[in-house]
Design a protein around this motif. Structure first.
Motif, PDB file in Angstrom:
ATOM      1  N   SER A 190       0.694  -1.472  -0.077  1.00 53.01           N
ATOM      2  CA  SER A 190       0.008   0.216  -0.066  1.00 53.01           C
ATOM      3  C   SER A 190       0.840   1.301   0.018  1.00 53.01           C
ATOM      4  CB  SER A 190      -0.968  -0.001   1.177  1.00 53.01           C
ATOM      5  OG  SER A 190      -1.752  -1.168   1.259  1.00 53.01           O
ATOM      6  N   PRO A 191       1.784   1.556  -1.012  1.00 54.17           N
ATOM      7  CA  PRO A 191       2.640   2.583  -1.142  1.00 54.17           C
ATOM      8  C   PRO A 191       1.940   3.901  -1.508  1.00 54.17           C
ATOM      9  CG  PRO A 191       2.882   1.344  -3.128  1.00 54.17           C
ATOM     10  CD  PRO A 191       2.072   0.421  -2.101  1.00 54.17           C
ATOM     11  N   THR A 192       2.156   5.043  -0.907  1.00 52.07           N
ATOM     12  CA  THR A 192       1.724   6.390  -1.354  1.00 52.07           C
ATOM     13  C   THR A 192       2.469   6.662  -2.305  1.00 52.07           C
ATOM     14  OG1 THR A 192       3.186   7.550  -0.045  1.00 52.07           O
ATOM     15  CG2 THR A 192       0.843   6.889   1.009  1.00 52.07           C
ATOM     16  N   PRO A 193       2.090   7.676  -3.359  1.00 53.56           N
ATOM     17  CA  PRO A 193       2.929   8.244  -4.377  1.00 53.56           C
ATOM     18  C   PRO A 193       4.204   8.737  -3.979  1.00 53.56           C
ATOM     19  CG  PRO A 193       0.367   8.664  -4.778  1.00 53.56           C
ATOM     20  CD  PRO A 193       0.654   8.072  -3.411  1.00 53.56           C
ATOM     21  N   GLY A 194       4.176   9.291  -2.666  1.00 56.36           N
ATOM     22  CA  GLY A 194       5.544   9.861  -2.430  1.00 56.36           C
ATOM     23  C   GLY A 194       6.388   8.747  -1.809  1.00 56.36           C
ATOM     24  N   GLU A 195       5.832   7.721  -1.081  1.00 61.02           N
ATOM     25  CA  GLU A 195       6.724   6.434  -0.999  1.00 61.02           C
ATOM     26  C   GLU A 195       7.408   6.078  -1.991  1.00 61.02           C
ATOM     27  OE1 GLU A 195       4.915   4.695   3.232  1.00 61.02           O
ATOM     28  OE2 GLU A 195       3.787   4.171   1.355  1.00 61.02           O
ATOM     29  N   VAL A 196       6.713   5.975  -3.246  1.00 61.48           N
ATOM     30  CA  VAL A 196       7.096   5.447  -4.570  1.00 61.48           C
ATOM     31  C   VAL A 196       8.227   6.372  -4.773  1.00 61.48           C
ATOM     32  CG1 VAL A 196       6.782   4.742  -6.911  1.00 61.48           C
ATOM     33  CG2 VAL A 196       4.926   4.250  -4.949  1.00 61.48           C
ATOM     34  N   GLN A 197       7.910   7.504  -4.973  1.00 64.24           N
ATOM     35  CA  GLN A 197       8.914   8.522  -5.428  1.00 64.24           C
ATOM     36  C   GLN A 197      10.439   8.400  -4.640  1.00 64.24           C
ATOM     37  OE1 GLN A 197       8.750  10.197  -8.177  1.00 64.24           O
ATOM     38  NE2 GLN A 197       6.999   9.288  -8.372  1.00 64.24           N
ATOM     39  N   ARG A 198      10.056   8.087  -3.227  1.00 65.59           N
ATOM     40  CA  ARG A 198      11.210   7.960  -2.485  1.00 65.59           C
ATOM     41  C   ARG A 198      11.910   6.697  -2.518  1.00 65.59           C
ATOM     42  NH1 ARG A 198       8.065  10.595   1.124  1.00 65.59           N
ATOM     43  NH2 ARG A 198       7.076   8.330   2.184  1.00 65.59           N
ATOM     44  N   HIS A 199      11.421   5.539  -2.894  1.00 64.96           N
ATOM     45  CA  HIS A 199      11.878   4.137  -3.212  1.00 64.96           C
ATOM     46  C   HIS A 199      12.907   4.591  -4.536  1.00 64.96           C
ATOM     47  CE1 HIS A 199      10.168   1.670  -0.343  1.00 64.96           C
ATOM     48  NE2 HIS A 199       8.990   1.924  -0.716  1.00 64.96           N
ATOM     49  N   LEU A 200      11.986   5.183  -5.798  1.00 61.18           N
ATOM     50  CA  LEU A 200      12.786   5.535  -6.750  1.00 61.18           C
ATOM     51  C   LEU A 200      14.201   6.281  -6.680  1.00 61.18           C
ATOM     52  CD1 LEU A 200       9.904   6.196  -9.202  1.00 61.18           C
ATOM     53  CD2 LEU A 200      11.346   4.118  -9.312  1.00 61.18           C
ATOM     54  N   LYS A 201      13.933   7.244  -5.871  1.00 67.11           N
ATOM     55  CA  LYS A 201      15.235   8.184  -5.468  1.00 67.11           C
ATOM     56  C   LYS A 201      16.450   7.177  -4.853  1.00 67.11           C
ATOM     57  CE  LYS A 201      16.332  12.704  -3.444  1.00 67.11           C
ATOM     58  NZ  LYS A 201      16.063  13.673  -2.660  1.00 67.11           N
ATOM     59  N   THR A 202      16.083   6.422  -3.903  1.00 67.09           N
ATOM     60  CA  THR A 202      16.824   5.809  -3.223  1.00 67.09           C
ATOM     61  C   THR A 202      17.659   4.757  -4.173  1.00 67.09           C
ATOM     62  OG1 THR A 202      15.551   5.697  -1.235  1.00 67.09           O
ATOM     63  CG2 THR A 202      17.236   3.963  -1.562  1.00 67.09           C
ATOM     64  N   HIS A 203      16.970   4.282  -5.294  1.00 67.77           N
ATOM     65  CA  HIS A 203      17.774   3.420  -5.861  1.00 67.77           C
ATOM     66  C   HIS A 203      18.207   4.152  -7.230  1.00 67.77           C
ATOM     67  CE1 HIS A 203      16.799   0.040  -3.903  1.00 67.77           C
ATOM     68  NE2 HIS A 203      15.767   0.334  -3.433  1.00 67.77           N
ATOM     69  N   GLY A 204      18.132   5.555  -7.416  1.00 71.31           N
ATOM     70  CA  GLY A 204      18.508   6.308  -8.392  1.00 71.31           C
ATOM     71  C   GLY A 204      17.891   6.255  -9.881  1.00 71.31           C
ATOM     72  N   VAL A 205      16.504   5.816  -9.627  1.00 78.26           N
ATOM     73  CA  VAL A 205      15.769   5.490 -10.939  1.00 78.26           C
ATOM     74  C   VAL A 205      14.884   6.912 -10.858  1.00 78.26           C
ATOM     75  CG1 VAL A 205      14.131   4.279 -11.959  1.00 78.26           C
ATOM     76  CG2 VAL A 205      15.492   3.208 -10.483  1.00 78.26           C
ATOM     77  N   ASP A 206      15.102   7.542 -12.319  1.00 82.19           N
ATOM     78  CA  ASP A 206      14.316   8.706 -12.579  1.00 82.19           C
ATOM     79  C   ASP A 206      12.921   8.322 -12.762  1.00 82.19           C
ATOM     80  OD1 ASP A 206      13.327  10.343 -15.227  1.00 82.19           O
ATOM     81  OD2 ASP A 206      14.234  11.721 -13.941  1.00 82.19           O
ATOM     82  N   LYS A 207      12.089   9.482 -12.403  1.00 81.96           N
ATOM     83  CA  LYS A 207      10.389   8.962 -12.380  1.00 81.96           C
ATOM     84  C   LYS A 207      10.082   8.741 -13.876  1.00 81.96           C
ATOM     85  CE  LYS A 207       8.962  13.791 -12.548  1.00 81.96           C
ATOM     86  NZ  LYS A 207       8.224  14.678 -11.879  1.00 81.96           N
ATOM     87  N   HIS A 208      10.861   8.939 -15.043  1.00 83.58           N
ATOM     88  CA  HIS A 208      10.446   8.535 -16.136  1.00 83.58           C
ATOM     89  C   HIS A 208      11.443   7.551 -16.629  1.00 83.58           C
ATOM     90  CE1 HIS A 208       7.910  11.949 -16.441  1.00 83.58           C
ATOM     91  NE2 HIS A 208       8.739  12.648 -16.025  1.00 83.58           N
ATOM     92  N   GLY A 209      12.299   6.770 -15.773  1.00 83.94           N
ATOM     93  CA  GLY A 209      13.204   5.807 -16.068  1.00 83.94           C
ATOM     94  C   GLY A 209      12.523   4.432 -16.088  1.00 83.94           C
ATOM     95  N   GLU A 210      13.337   3.538 -16.057  1.00 85.44           N
ATOM     96  CA  GLU A 210      13.064   1.944 -15.636  1.00 85.44           C
ATOM     97  C   GLU A 210      13.699   1.303 -14.566  1.00 85.44           C
ATOM     98  OE1 GLU A 210      12.042   0.720 -20.338  1.00 85.44           O
ATOM     99  OE2 GLU A 210      14.121   0.613 -19.780  1.00 85.44           O
TER     100      GLU A 210
END
Length: 189
Positions: free
Chosen positions: A79-99
Motif C-alpha cells: 500500500s505505498p503512497t505516491p510519495g513513498e514510491v518516489q522515495r523508493h525510486l530516488k533511493t535506487h537512483g531511478v528517474d521518475k520517467h526511467g526504468e
C-alpha cells in the motif's frame, strides 16, 4: 519515526536479488546466502512478484517503467503512497520517467512490505478516535469512522466486519481484541 527504526540492519542491496533468467531452484540457494532475505521471501512470493513484474514488462526486456511501479506494488498487496514510491525510486537512483529491473523491484517490494504494519496502522487510527484514552471506542463511533474516512466502507461491509470480529452494534470495541481478530491470516481451505 525514521526509516532506520522500521528496518533492522542495512537495506538489501541489488546483489541480494540477482534472479533474472535463472532456474527457480537457484533462487532459494542464492537467498540462503543472505539469511534475512531467505526468511523474508518465500519461493512463492518471489514467483508472484516475478509474474506481476512480467505483466508490466511489455517489451520483455527485464525492465518496467517507473510510472508502473505504484500500480504493480499495489497489485501485490502493498500500500505505498505516491510519495513513498518516489522515495523508493530516488533511493535506487531511478528517474521518475526511467526504468527498473527485477532486482530493484524486488528490493523495493521488500522494503515496502517490511515497513507496512497493519496492526500498528489500525491501532494508531483507533487511538486517534479515542480522545479520552480509555482503551476502547464505541462500535457506533467505529462504524461512523469506517464509513466516512479513508477507503470508505459501506453499511453492509461494516456489518460483515463486525460480525466477523464478534462486535455488537451497540458494544465497545477494545483495540487489542479487534486488531487481533481482523488481522488473522485468511484461512486457506
Amino acid at each position: 519515526m525514521a526509516a532506520e527504526d522500521l528496518l533492522p540492519g542495512p537495506p538489501p542491496s541489488l546483489t541480494d536479488f540477482q534472479l533474472e533468467a535463472r532456474e527457480p531452484n537457484t533462487v532459494l540457494k542464492e537467498l540462503s546466502t543472505h539469511p534475512a532475505m531467505a526468511k523474508f521471501l518465500s519461493q512463492d512470493q518471489i514467483n508472484e512478484y516475478k509474474e506481476c513484474f512480467s505483466l508490466y514488462d511489455k517489451q520483455q526486456r527485464g525492465k518496467i517503467k517507473a510510472t508502473d511501479l505504484l500500480v504493480s506494488m499495489r497489485c501485490l498487496g502493498a500500500s505505498p503512497t505516491p510519495g513513498e514510491v518516489q522515495r523508493h525510486l530516488k533511493t535506487h537512483g531511478v528517474d521518475k520517467h526511467g526504468e527498473l529491473d527485477f532486482s530493484t523491484f524486488l528490493t523495493i517490494m521488500h522494503t515496502q512490505i517490511k515497513q507496512e504494519d497493519p496492526k500498528k496502522e489500525i491501532l494508531l487510527a483507533m487511538l486517534m478516535a479515542d480522545k479520552e484514552k480509555k482503551g476502547y471506542i464505541m462500535a457506533s463511533e467505529l462504524r461512523s469512522k469506517l464509513m466516512k474516512l479513508g477507503e470508505k466502507l459501506t453499511h453492509k461491509e461494516v456489518d460483515e466486519l463486525f460480525k466477523e470480529a464478534g462486535i455488537e452494534a451497540n458494544g465497545q470495541v477494545k483495540y487489542e481484541e479487534f486488531i487481533q481478530k481482523i488481522t488473522l491470516p485468511v484461512q486457506d481451505y
